[in-house]
Design a protein around this motif. Structure first.
Motif, mmCIF file in Angstrom:
data_model
loop_
_atom_site.group_PDB
_atom_site.id
_atom_site.type_symbol
_atom_site.label_atom_id
_atom_site.label_comp_id
_atom_site.label_asym_id
_atom_site.label_seq_id
_atom_site.Cartn_x
_atom_site.Cartn_y
_atom_site.Cartn_z
ATOM 1 N N THR A 267 4.066 2.859 6.649
ATOM 2 C CA THR A 267 5.184 3.831 5.921
ATOM 3 C C THR A 267 5.669 5.204 7.248
ATOM 4 O O THR A 267 6.443 5.707 7.612
ATOM 5 N N ILE A 268 4.720 3.846 8.383
ATOM 6 C CA ILE A 268 4.440 4.356 9.649
ATOM 7 C C ILE A 268 5.352 4.460 10.622
ATOM 8 O O ILE A 268 5.112 3.263 11.151
ATOM 9 N N SER B 275 1.477 -1.436 -0.142
ATOM 10 C CA SER B 275 -0.237 -0.108 0.034
ATOM 11 C C SER B 275 1.130 1.276 0.245
ATOM 12 O O SER B 275 0.476 2.387 -0.521
ATOM 13 N N GLY B 276 2.503 0.962 0.376
ATOM 14 C CA GLY B 276 3.220 2.242 0.520
ATOM 15 C C GLY B 276 3.233 3.380 -0.913
ATOM 16 O O GLY B 276 3.224 3.827 -0.894
ATOM 17 N N SER C 219 4.920 -2.474 10.445
ATOM 18 C CA SER C 219 3.831 -3.108 9.583
ATOM 19 C C SER C 219 3.266 -2.671 8.776
ATOM 20 O O SER C 219 3.940 -1.708 8.459
ATOM 21 N N ALA C 220 2.798 -3.718 7.637
ATOM 22 C CA ALA C 220 1.808 -3.217 6.550
ATOM 23 C C ALA C 220 1.606 -3.627 5.690
ATOM 24 O O ALA C 220 0.912 -5.052 5.919
ATOM 25 N N VAL C 221 0.744 -3.108 5.151
ATOM 26 C CA VAL C 221 -0.321 -3.334 4.982
ATOM 27 C C VAL C 221 0.136 -4.027 3.190
ATOM 28 O O VAL C 221 0.239 -3.278 2.475
ATOM 29 N N LEU C 222 -1.302 -4.827 2.756
ATOM 30 C CA LEU C 222 -0.413 -5.368 1.143
ATOM 31 C C LEU C 222 -1.986 -5.464 0.572
ATOM 32 O O LEU C 222 -2.922 -6.087 1.701
ATOM 33 N N ALA D 193 11.106 7.304 6.922
ATOM 34 C CA ALA D 193 12.313 6.767 7.295
ATOM 35 C C ALA D 193 13.434 8.146 6.960
ATOM 36 O O ALA D 193 14.067 8.277 7.339
ATOM 37 N N ALA D 194 13.440 7.871 5.687
ATOM 38 C CA ALA D 194 14.498 8.561 5.193
ATOM 39 C C ALA D 194 14.428 10.240 5.666
ATOM 40 O O ALA D 194 16.150 10.574 5.517
ATOM 41 N N GLU D 195 13.409 10.511 5.565
ATOM 42 C CA GLU D 195 13.489 11.999 6.268
ATOM 43 C C GLU D 195 13.867 12.195 7.867
ATOM 44 O O GLU D 195 14.616 13.058 8.357
#
Length: 337
Positions: free
Chosen positions: A99-100, A84-85, A228-231, A168-170
């Motif tokens: 991406t939290i 979903s990201g 975690s991440a939603v697909l 995370a990059a920020e």
């Protein structure tokens, strides 16, 4: 004679079978999310009695993985199975599902999606793009990444060339690092050649499958950047609505079953992967309290700034946090020390 009977696999689809062509973001040979692609398509076939099939199209075959949402909208892809990201490039609200930093773990994310407002927010966000998006898996936390040196203090990040994505990059940029954007497939080579100093890849099981243990680098835990991440399973809304109601229900139910399968699979497969990494000589390190505090402080600032820019993101993040906080007392009291 019995031995002369053709096998079912040799007969091809039965007459009247509907075949959906679905490009995946994940190599089906990889553990976790890759396996989830195969489990999902098999479940759909079994539930439909063979009247609905899904043909898996390898990553990048029709379009680059990050562009699959655009291809769905344009009609170039019939269906997609993705993270979903990637949709956050179209609407920042999708970052809440993938991406939290320091966000909910897989169990809490699932609870919010299925019992809270997460499913509604997710559905509405895709519908604004003309797409039907169905949560079809929940990936567990990533590893914290692979690095060409020790990272114990904030000062260790200054001047380092790192691969991180999204928020995370920020965060690492504010610690003094330089973010080097690159697709996942290039990270191993760039790290091996010393063209980057470290960064995130994926879960321990996927990292091990991709041979990262051969680099001889330390592996940091936990993956604060993506707990975690939603697909998602995606189809353009008008094409989805052309499917018979029964087939739509079969896909939705298969997706829920896939979420359950991934939740039950992840702790075991990740634990086995960490054992194999240790056996191959990988030193697994934990982030220092100083760095975790710095990550969290900057992550809160980055998320607060994103919420100020985008009201949909702000509303979704606040809703998610309120839902998770509601169960915090129960989690604390019910789990043994």
């Amino acid at each position: 004679r019995r031995q002369d009977r053709p096998k079912a696999a040799d007969l091809g689809p039965a007459p009247g079978t509907r075949i959906l062509k679905m490009q995946t973001a994940f190599n089906p040979a990889l553990p976790g999310s890759g396996e989830g692609v195969r489990i999902f398509t098999r479940t759909v076939k079994q539930m439909s009695g063979g009247t609905l099939g899904i043909k898996i199209i390898e990553p990048g075959r029709i379009c680059p993985t990050p562009d699959m949402l655009d291809a769905i909208v344009a009609g170039d892809l019939e269906a997609a199975f993705t993270w979903s990201g990637y949709a956050a490039a179209k609407a920042p609200v999708f970052g809440v599902f993938a991406t939290i930093p320091f966000g909910p773990g897989p169990e809490d994310m699932t609870s919010w999606m299925l019992e809270g407002d997460g499913g509604r927010i997710h559905r509405d966000a895709y519908e604004k793009l003309g797409v039907t998006g169905i949560p079809c898996g929940v990936q567990g936390g990533k590893g914290g990444g692979w690095y060409r040196g020790d990272f114990n203090t904030v000062a260790d990040f200054k001047g380092q060339r790192l691969r991180f994505g999204r928020f995370a990059a920020e965060v690492v940029t504010r610690l003094g690092a330089t973010v080097v954007p690159m697709p996942p497939g290039e990270f191993f080579y760039q790290l091996q050649q010393g063209k980057v100093d470290g960064g995130e890849m994926s879960t321990p099981a996927i990292d091990a499958s991709l041979g990262f243990d051969k680099l001889g680098l330390p592996y940091y835990m936990p993956g604060w950047q993506q707990p975690s991440a939603v697909l998602d399973f995606l189809m353009r809304k008008d094409k989805w609505e052309q499917l018979p109601l029964a087939q739509r229900a079969q896909i939705e139910t298969a997706c829920r079953a896939n979420i359950v399968w991934m939740l039950s699979r992840s702790p075991n497969v990740q634990g086995i992967a960490l054992e194999k990494l240790r056996e191959s000589g990988v030193v697994i390190k934990q982030w220092s309290p100083e760095l975790l505090a710095a990550f969290r402080m900057h992550a809160n600032t980055v998320l607060r700034e994103q919420a100020a820019r985008d009201p949909d993101f702000a509303a979704a993040l606040a809703n998610q946090r309120a839902f998770i906080a509601q169960g915090a007392s129960w989690r604390s009291l019910s789990r043994l020390p």
